[in-house]
Design a protein around this motif. Structure first.
Motif, mmCIF file in Angstrom:
data_model
loop_
_atom_site.group_PDB
_atom_site.id
_atom_site.type_symbol
_atom_site.label_atom_id
_atom_site.label_comp_id
_atom_site.label_asym_id
_atom_site.label_seq_id
_atom_site.Cartn_x
_atom_site.Cartn_y
_atom_site.Cartn_z
ATOM 1 N N CYS A 1 0.865 -1.188 0.000
ATOM 2 C CA CYS A 1 0.000 0.000 0.000
ATOM 3 C C CYS A 1 0.897 1.232 0.000
ATOM 4 N N ARG B 1 3.687 -1.790 -7.512
ATOM 5 C CA ARG B 1 3.020 -0.594 -7.010
ATOM 6 C C ARG B 1 3.533 -0.246 -5.620
ATOM 7 N N LYS C 1 0.125 9.312 0.298
ATOM 8 C CA LYS C 1 -1.039 8.528 0.700
ATOM 9 C C LYS C 1 -2.206 9.423 1.097
ATOM 10 N N GLU D 1 0.651 6.386 -7.066
ATOM 11 C CA GLU D 1 -0.548 7.228 -7.143
ATOM 12 C C GLU D 1 -0.117 8.693 -7.175
ATOM 13 N N TRP E 1 -1.143 6.182 -11.308
ATOM 14 C CA TRP E 1 -2.562 5.926 -11.109
ATOM 15 C C TRP E 1 -3.221 7.048 -10.335
ATOM 16 N N GLY F 1 -6.044 8.055 -7.762
ATOM 17 C CA GLY F 1 -6.764 7.403 -6.668
ATOM 18 C C GLY F 1 -8.243 7.767 -6.650
ATOM 19 N N ALA F 2 -8.987 6.981 -5.885
ATOM 20 C CA ALA F 2 -10.444 7.162 -5.818
ATOM 21 C C ALA F 2 -10.848 8.508 -5.213
ATOM 22 N N ARG F 3 -9.969 9.051 -4.351
ATOM 23 C CA ARG F 3 -10.298 10.342 -3.742
ATOM 24 C C ARG F 3 -9.950 11.495 -4.659
ATOM 25 N N LYS G 1 -8.585 5.081 -11.178
ATOM 26 C CA LYS G 1 -9.463 4.324 -10.275
ATOM 27 C C LYS G 1 -10.866 4.904 -10.320
ATOM 28 N N ARG H 1 -12.083 -0.388 -7.924
ATOM 29 C CA ARG H 1 -11.712 -0.623 -6.516
ATOM 30 C C ARG H 1 -12.932 -0.587 -5.599
ATOM 31 N N HIS I 1 -8.779 -3.236 -2.055
ATOM 32 C CA HIS I 1 -9.590 -2.137 -1.521
ATOM 33 C C HIS I 1 -11.077 -2.465 -1.536
ATOM 34 N N GLU J 1 -2.553 -5.564 -3.106
ATOM 35 C CA GLU J 1 -1.583 -5.024 -2.151
ATOM 36 C C GLU J 1 -0.822 -6.154 -1.463
HETATM 37 C C1 PEP Z 1 -4.263 2.621 -2.717
HETATM 38 O O1 PEP Z 1 -4.241 2.047 -3.816
HETATM 39 O O2 PEP Z 1 -3.483 2.377 -1.798
HETATM 40 C C2 PEP Z 1 -5.354 3.592 -2.483
HETATM 41 C C3 PEP Z 1 -5.238 4.593 -1.637
HETATM 42 O O3 PEP Z 1 -6.448 3.254 -3.171
HETATM 43 P P1 PEP Z 1 -7.872 3.977 -3.384
HETATM 44 O O4 PEP Z 1 -7.572 5.271 -4.090
HETATM 45 O O5 PEP Z 1 -8.565 2.983 -4.221
HETATM 46 O O6 PEP Z 1 -8.493 4.149 -2.037
#
Ligand code: PEP
Ligand code: MN
Length: 359
Positions: free
Chosen positions: A25, A49, A54, A87, A106, A108-110, A135, A165, A202, A228
């Motif tokens: 992660c 990855r 984070k 990310e 990549w 991220g989802a946020r 994502k 995810r 995830h 992960e």
């Molecule tokens: C991740 O891949 O560690 C991550 C933070 O993923 P996500 O954006 O899908 O929450």
């Protein structure tokens, strides 16, 4: 964009198995990163990855080592030959990742929830031939996911892919993020040449579910998995409960069944065609029955209009629902399925009668 071949980067890899993206992660230390990387070196893993920045829900938890960790990933590439992935969440991250020759970026989802952030990144990496994987946004909004992908495409990025995810939900569930498989299936239908990768880590939020979710993804013809992986998962600085050891990843990859895209034997094909013909006939019958039912609904609507009676008749509706659920269960149809179908039929019937009463 529909007809663009986004798969070139994946086809070039000439893999005889689904694409595997694995690694921790978070990049915690140079030692941890290299330890995981060397254990993944002789597995199916093509892309390593590690999160460097984070995005954390709460401040005060580990927010990544930042740019300091990028040389560690360069070392991974030199020592193992795997491609690297991080990310990125803003233009500064993008610039640094490119500077350190990260191969896969990549979103991220946020970040994919926020068109401003996505556009900022797309501007920063305009025309790049790096691989960009988007994502799904945290919330189940297919247009937002497609929109994010489009922003990269419009800036000349064509080595693209999507990562599924799962989606945040306030409903209690065995998943950390519910998969809502229909959403990635719809994406695949609309963009058949866009590689789509599943992230069971995830989705599950635990180690136990990873195999099952991965198998579902392969059953649905996903192109790969992002899992992960950490040498000491319990001690991980983020997402400890969902990370698996490299040896477990190898086991999972061995146990997973890759499905053929279609039937190959002549007799299987003709058997399938016969079944499909039967299904088509049933679908025609279903449509006819629905149309006939709607005609009766319209007659009731007219009667309600004449007598100035309310469209919604709760008692009658509850009676119908209870009866169909009971009958459905006798025939092996689940309650959830029957409720979904009949609620949709009821809603359409109400809309139909509304038109009659108002019109
Ligand atoms: C991740 O891949 O560690 C991550 C933070 O993923 P996500 O954006 O899908 O929450
Ligand atoms: Mn994570």
């Amino acid at each position: 964009m529909e007809n663009t071949n986004f798969r070139i980067w994946l086809d070039k890899m000439e893999l005889n198995h689904p694409l595997v993206i694995a690694g921790p992660c978070s990049a915690e230390s140079e030692k941890q990163v290299l330890e995981v990387a060397h254990e993944l070196k002789n597995t199916d893993t093509t892309i390593f990855r590690a999160g460097v920045w984070k995005p954390r829900t709460r401040p005060g938890t580990f927010e990544g080592n930042g740019a300091k960790a990028l040389p560690w990933l360069l070392k991974v590439k030199e020592e193992t030959g795997m491609l690297t992935a991080v990310e990125i969440a803003n233009a500064q991250h993008a610039k640094l990742a490119l500077e350190f020759d990260v191969d896969v970026l990549w979103i991220g989802a946020r970040t994919s929830v926020n068109p401003f952030a996505v556009q900022e990144i797309a501007d920063a990496i305009q025309g790049t031939d790096k691989i960009v994987l988007v994502k799904n946004p945290i919330n189940p909004d297919p247009a937002l996911w497609i929109g994010a992908i489009e922003r990269f495409y419009k800036m000349g990025v064509t080595n693209l892919g999507a990562i599924h995810r799962g989606f945040s939900s306030f409903r209690k569930s065995k998943y950390r993020n519910i998969p809502s498989w229909q959403i990635p299936i719809d994406l695949k239908t609309q963009y058949p040449l866009l590689p789509i990768i599943n992230d069971p880590s995830h989705i599950c939020g635990n180690r136990e579910g990873i195999f099952e979710v991965s198998q579902t993804a392969l059953n649905l013809k996903f192109d790969g998995l992002m899992i992960e992986t950490h040498c000491h998962p319990d001690d991980a600085w983020s997402d400890a409960s969902q990370q698996i050891k490299p040896v477990r990843l190898v086991e999972i990859m061995e146990e997973l069944k890759v499905r053929k895209p279609r039937f190959e034997r002549e007799e299987s094909v003709s058997k399938l065609n016969a079944f499909r013909k039967e299904i088509n006939e049933k679908d025609d019958q279903l449509l006819e029955i629905l149309a006939e039912r709607m005609q009766i609904v319209a007659n009731i609507g007219k009667a309600k209009k004449e007598s100035n009676v309310a469209v919604l008749q709760n008692t009658r509706w509850n009676e119908i629902l209870q009866k169909v659920v009971e009958k459905g269960e006798e025939q092996g149809l689940t309650q959830g399925f029957i409720e979904k179908i009949f609620k949709a039929i009821h809603q359409e019937s109400i809309a139909h009668q509304e038109k009659i009463i108002n019109g």
